[in-house]
Write a protein that holds these residues in place. Structure first.
Motif, PDB file in Angstrom:
ATOM      1  N   THR A 116       0.312   6.605  15.609  1.00 47.38           N
ATOM      2  CA  THR A 116       0.716   5.200  15.594  1.00 47.38           C
ATOM      3  C   THR A 116      -0.521   4.350  15.349  1.00 47.38           C
ATOM      4  OG1 THR A 116       2.524   5.614  17.152  1.00 47.38           O
ATOM      5  CG2 THR A 116       1.782   3.335  16.911  1.00 47.38           C
ATOM      6  N   ILE A 117      -0.443   3.482  14.335  1.00 46.84           N
ATOM      7  CA  ILE A 117      -1.573   2.633  13.975  1.00 46.84           C
ATOM      8  C   ILE A 117      -1.093   1.195  13.919  1.00 46.84           C
ATOM      9  CG2 ILE A 117      -3.474   2.265  12.348  1.00 46.84           C
ATOM     10  CD1 ILE A 117      -1.312   5.295  11.841  1.00 46.84           C
ATOM     11  N   SER A 118      -1.841   0.297  14.543  1.00 43.78           N
ATOM     12  CA  SER A 118      -1.519  -1.126  14.489  1.00 43.78           C
ATOM     13  C   SER A 118      -2.676  -1.880  13.850  1.00 43.78           C
ATOM     14  CB  SER A 118      -1.246  -1.678  15.901  1.00 43.78           C
ATOM     15  OG  SER A 118      -2.358  -1.450  16.745  1.00 43.78           O
ATOM     16  N   ASP A 119      -2.402  -3.127  13.462  1.00 38.36           N
ATOM     17  CA  ASP A 119      -3.325  -4.015  12.763  1.00 38.36           C
ATOM     18  C   ASP A 119      -3.313  -3.685  11.280  1.00 38.36           C
ATOM     19  OD1 ASP A 119      -5.717  -6.059  12.932  1.00 38.36           O
ATOM     20  OD2 ASP A 119      -6.352  -4.465  11.603  1.00 38.36           O
ATOM     21  N   SER A 120      -3.054  -4.702  10.465  1.00 39.08           N
ATOM     22  CA  SER A 120      -2.867  -4.465   9.033  1.00 39.08           C
ATOM     23  C   SER A 120      -4.117  -3.885   8.373  1.00 39.08           C
ATOM     24  CB  SER A 120      -2.446  -5.761   8.322  1.00 39.08           C
ATOM     25  OG  SER A 120      -3.416  -6.779   8.488  1.00 39.08           O
ATOM     26  N   GLN A 121      -5.304  -4.376   8.739  1.00 38.81           N
ATOM     27  CA  GLN A 121      -6.520  -3.831   8.134  1.00 38.81           C
ATOM     28  C   GLN A 121      -6.727  -2.361   8.533  1.00 38.81           C
ATOM     29  OE1 GLN A 121      -6.135  -6.815   6.649  1.00 38.81           O
ATOM     30  NE2 GLN A 121      -6.947  -7.806   8.489  1.00 38.81           N
ATOM     31  N   ALA A 122      -6.500  -2.051   9.806  1.00 41.91           N
ATOM     32  CA  ALA A 122      -6.657  -0.669  10.267  1.00 41.91           C
ATOM     33  C   ALA A 122      -5.659   0.249   9.571  1.00 41.91           C
ATOM     34  CB  ALA A 122      -6.468  -0.599  11.783  1.00 41.91           C
ATOM     35  N   ILE A 123      -4.447  -0.232   9.360  1.00 41.69           N
ATOM     36  CA  ILE A 123      -3.436   0.584   8.674  1.00 41.69           C
ATOM     37  C   ILE A 123      -3.856   0.845   7.232  1.00 41.69           C
ATOM     38  CG2 ILE A 123      -1.035   0.699   7.920  1.00 41.69           C
ATOM     39  CD1 ILE A 123      -0.323  -1.007  10.396  1.00 41.69           C
ATOM     40  N   LEU A 124      -4.397  -0.166   6.554  1.00 38.73           N
ATOM     41  CA  LEU A 124      -4.883   0.035   5.188  1.00 38.73           C
ATOM     42  C   LEU A 124      -5.973   1.102   5.145  1.00 38.73           C
ATOM     43  CD1 LEU A 124      -5.086  -3.621   3.813  1.00 38.73           C
ATOM     44  CD2 LEU A 124      -3.382  -1.888   3.237  1.00 38.73           C
ATOM     45  N   VAL A 125      -6.908   1.037   6.076  1.00 41.13           N
ATOM     46  CA  VAL A 125      -7.984   2.041   6.132  1.00 41.13           C
ATOM     47  C   VAL A 125      -7.398   3.429   6.350  1.00 41.13           C
ATOM     48  CG1 VAL A 125      -9.970   2.843   7.481  1.00 41.13           C
ATOM     49  CG2 VAL A 125      -9.763   0.418   6.898  1.00 41.13           C
ATOM     50  N   TYR A 126      -6.451   3.531   7.267  1.00 42.28           N
ATOM     51  CA  TYR A 126      -5.820   4.820   7.549  1.00 42.28           C
ATOM     52  C   TYR A 126      -5.115   5.374   6.314  1.00 42.28           C
ATOM     53  CZ  TYR A 126      -2.258   8.083   9.117  1.00 42.28           C
ATOM     54  OH  TYR A 126      -1.434   9.184   9.224  1.00 42.28           O
ATOM     55  N   TYR A 140      -4.235   9.257   2.438  1.00 45.45           N
ATOM     56  CA  TYR A 140      -3.396   9.520   1.269  1.00 45.45           C
ATOM     57  C   TYR A 140      -3.947   9.000  -0.063  1.00 45.45           C
ATOM     58  CZ  TYR A 140       0.108  10.244   4.951  1.00 45.45           C
ATOM     59  OH  TYR A 140       0.783  10.689   6.065  1.00 45.45           O
ATOM     60  N   GLY A 141      -4.878   8.055  -0.033  1.00 44.19           N
ATOM     61  CA  GLY A 141      -5.305   7.434  -1.284  1.00 44.19           C
ATOM     62  C   GLY A 141      -6.783   7.123  -1.319  1.00 44.19           C
ATOM     63  N   PRO A 142      -7.645   8.138  -1.380  1.00 44.50           N
ATOM     64  CA  PRO A 142      -9.097   7.867  -1.365  1.00 44.50           C
ATOM     65  C   PRO A 142      -9.570   7.004  -2.526  1.00 44.50           C
ATOM     66  CG  PRO A 142      -8.628  10.166  -1.972  1.00 44.50           C
ATOM     67  CD  PRO A 142      -7.339   9.571  -1.471  1.00 44.50           C
ATOM     68  N   GLU A 143      -8.771   6.953  -3.612  1.00 45.31           N
ATOM     69  CA  GLU A 143      -9.155   6.110  -4.741  1.00 45.31           C
ATOM     70  C   GLU A 143      -9.092   4.624  -4.394  1.00 45.31           C
ATOM     71  OE1 GLU A 143      -4.667   6.774  -5.130  1.00 45.31           O
ATOM     72  OE2 GLU A 143      -6.429   7.873  -4.419  1.00 45.31           O
ATOM     73  N   TRP A 144      -8.438   4.278  -3.280  1.00 42.11           N
ATOM     74  CA  TRP A 144      -8.352   2.892  -2.832  1.00 42.11           C
ATOM     75  C   TRP A 144      -9.500   2.521  -1.890  1.00 42.11           C
ATOM     76  CZ3 TRP A 144      -5.103  -0.784  -4.624  1.00 42.11           C
ATOM     77  CH2 TRP A 144      -4.043  -0.356  -5.441  1.00 42.11           C
ATOM     78  N   ALA A 145     -10.324   3.494  -1.564  1.00 40.27           N
ATOM     79  CA  ALA A 145     -11.495   3.249  -0.721  1.00 40.27           C
ATOM     80  C   ALA A 145     -12.734   3.696  -1.500  1.00 40.27           C
ATOM     81  CB  ALA A 145     -11.342   3.993   0.601  1.00 40.27           C
ATOM     82  N   ASP A 146     -13.704   4.300  -0.838  1.00 38.14           N
ATOM     83  CA  ASP A 146     -14.891   4.779  -1.539  1.00 38.14           C
ATOM     84  C   ASP A 146     -15.522   5.884  -0.708  1.00 38.14           C
ATOM     85  OD1 ASP A 146     -16.412   4.151  -4.043  1.00 38.14           O
ATOM     86  OD2 ASP A 146     -18.070   4.097  -2.612  1.00 38.14           O
ATOM     87  N   MET A 165       0.819  -1.203   0.000  1.00 40.79           N
ATOM     88  CA  MET A 165       0.000   0.000   0.000  1.00 40.79           C
ATOM     89  C   MET A 165       0.854   1.255   0.000  1.00 40.79           C
ATOM     90  SD  MET A 165      -3.378   0.501   0.069  1.00 40.79           S
ATOM     91  CE  MET A 165      -3.055   1.539  -1.366  1.00 40.79           C
ATOM     92  N   LEU A 166       1.910   1.273   0.797  1.00 42.87           N
ATOM     93  CA  LEU A 166       2.817   2.417   0.821  1.00 42.87           C
ATOM     94  C   LEU A 166       3.462   2.622  -0.552  1.00 42.87           C
ATOM     95  CD1 LEU A 166       4.468   1.756   4.299  1.00 42.87           C
ATOM     96  CD2 LEU A 166       3.094   3.766   3.714  1.00 42.87           C
ATOM     97  N   ALA A 167       3.839   1.508  -1.195  1.00 44.04           N
ATOM     98  CA  ALA A 167       4.451   1.597  -2.519  1.00 44.04           C
ATOM     99  C   ALA A 167       3.444   2.091  -3.556  1.00 44.04           C
ATOM    100  CB  ALA A 167       5.025   0.247  -2.929  1.00 44.04           C
ATOM    101  N   CYS A 168       2.220   1.568  -3.503  1.00 40.33           N
ATOM    102  CA  CYS A 168       1.196   2.002  -4.451  1.00 40.33           C
ATOM    103  C   CYS A 168       0.893   3.491  -4.301  1.00 40.33           C
ATOM    104  CB  CYS A 168      -0.083   1.192  -4.248  1.00 40.33           C
ATOM    105  SG  CYS A 168      -0.002  -0.513  -4.842  1.00 40.33           S
ATOM    106  N   LEU A 169       1.022   4.010  -3.090  1.00 39.19           N
ATOM    107  CA  LEU A 169       0.758   5.426  -2.835  1.00 39.19           C
ATOM    108  C   LEU A 169       1.997   6.298  -3.027  1.00 39.19           C
ATOM    109  CD1 LEU A 169      -1.484   5.005   0.337  1.00 39.19           C
ATOM    110  CD2 LEU A 169      -2.241   5.700  -1.952  1.00 39.19           C
ATOM    111  N   GLY A 170       3.146   5.660  -3.266  1.00 36.15           N
ATOM    112  CA  GLY A 170       4.378   6.412  -3.461  1.00 36.15           C
ATOM    113  C   GLY A 170       4.862   7.123  -2.209  1.00 36.15           C
ATOM    114  N   LEU A 171       4.602   6.528  -1.039  1.00 37.64           N
ATOM    115  CA  LEU A 171       4.973   7.171   0.229  1.00 37.64           C
ATOM    116  C   LEU A 171       6.313   6.642   0.723  1.00 37.64           C
ATOM    117  CD1 LEU A 171       1.524   7.019   2.054  1.00 37.64           C
ATOM    118  CD2 LEU A 171       2.567   9.021   0.962  1.00 37.64           C
TER     119      LEU A 171
END
Length: 219
Positions: A68-78, A83-89, A25-31
């Motif tokens: 600080t964010i933990s849990d892979s799903q929570a990090i993806l949401v964050y 940074y990437g609203p196109e990955w959500a809705d 996700m970080l790579a896809c967002l270029g962060l």
């Protein structure tokens, strides 16, 4: 503060497919970010410093500036929200559909392919390998049925739902699950691998050698 000045750190282990989600996700967002190895197999997540950061004593953990964010799903949401609203809705039903798959990754995928892989990787004696294998086969069957008529898990485009479910399906052969028997699932995996920013799982050389059946999932 510019992004170049922003301190972003991912605490991870190179064999963790949950951590792979965040690298992708970080790579896809270029962060840009730093990466800190956490020696999970030798108890590093139980040390006081890590426990203070994440009382659940699990990886991944992302530190993004003061947050600080933990849990892979929570990090993806964050990451999608920040940074990437196109990955959500931006609609309630769209986010609900994404949440369905985040839950699927947390429950069904974790209980099946993830546990089967962990048992074959570490011999963890708390895992019922027969139950994990059965759950894994059910997951693959469900995904096959769903993806026979769809390119992506939901919303007709790649979202954090696909990133969340992907890693433990991509490494299903590590858990002795017959991934090649599910062609629609394999085609979906290849579509994800073609995304800009895709990052293979970086395991140790001996692990990549051990799991030759999953070699395409590793760097």
């Amino acid at each position: 503060m510019t992004d170049a000045q922003h301190t972003r750190v991912l605490y991870d282990h190179p064999m963790s497919a949950n951590c792979q989600k965040i690298h992708m996700m970080l790579a896809c967002l270029g962060l840009p970010y730093e990466n800190i190895f956490v020696d999970v197999l030798n108890g590093a997540t139980k040390e006081n410093g890590f426990t203070q950061m994440n009382p659940m004593q699990q990886i991944p953990v992302l530190r993004d500036g003061a947050d600080t964010i933990s849990d892979s799903q929570a990090i993806l949401v964050y990451l999608a929200a920040q940074y990437g609203p196109e990955w959500a809705d931006n609609t309630p039903i769209g986010m609900a559909k994404i949440a369905e798959w985040l839950s699927f990754a947390t429950k069904e995928v974790s209980n099946g392919p993830q546990m089967a892989r962990l048992w074959h990787l570490t011999g963890e004696d708390s895992i019922d390998i027969d139950a994990a294998t059965a759950a894994g086969l059910k997951v693959l069957t469900q995904l096959q049925s769903h993806l026979e008529s769809k390119k992506w898990l939901c919303l007709d485009r790649p979202t954090i739902a696909d990133i969340a479910v992907f890693p433990y399906i991509a490494t299903a052969r590590d858990g002795k699950l017959p991934l090649d028997d599910y062609p629609a699932v394999c085609a979906w995996l290849e579509r994800i691998r073609a995304l800009p920013g895709y990052r293979p799982l970086e395991g140790s050389a001996e692990m990549a050698d051990k799991y030759q059946n999953s070699k395409e999932a590793y760097a």
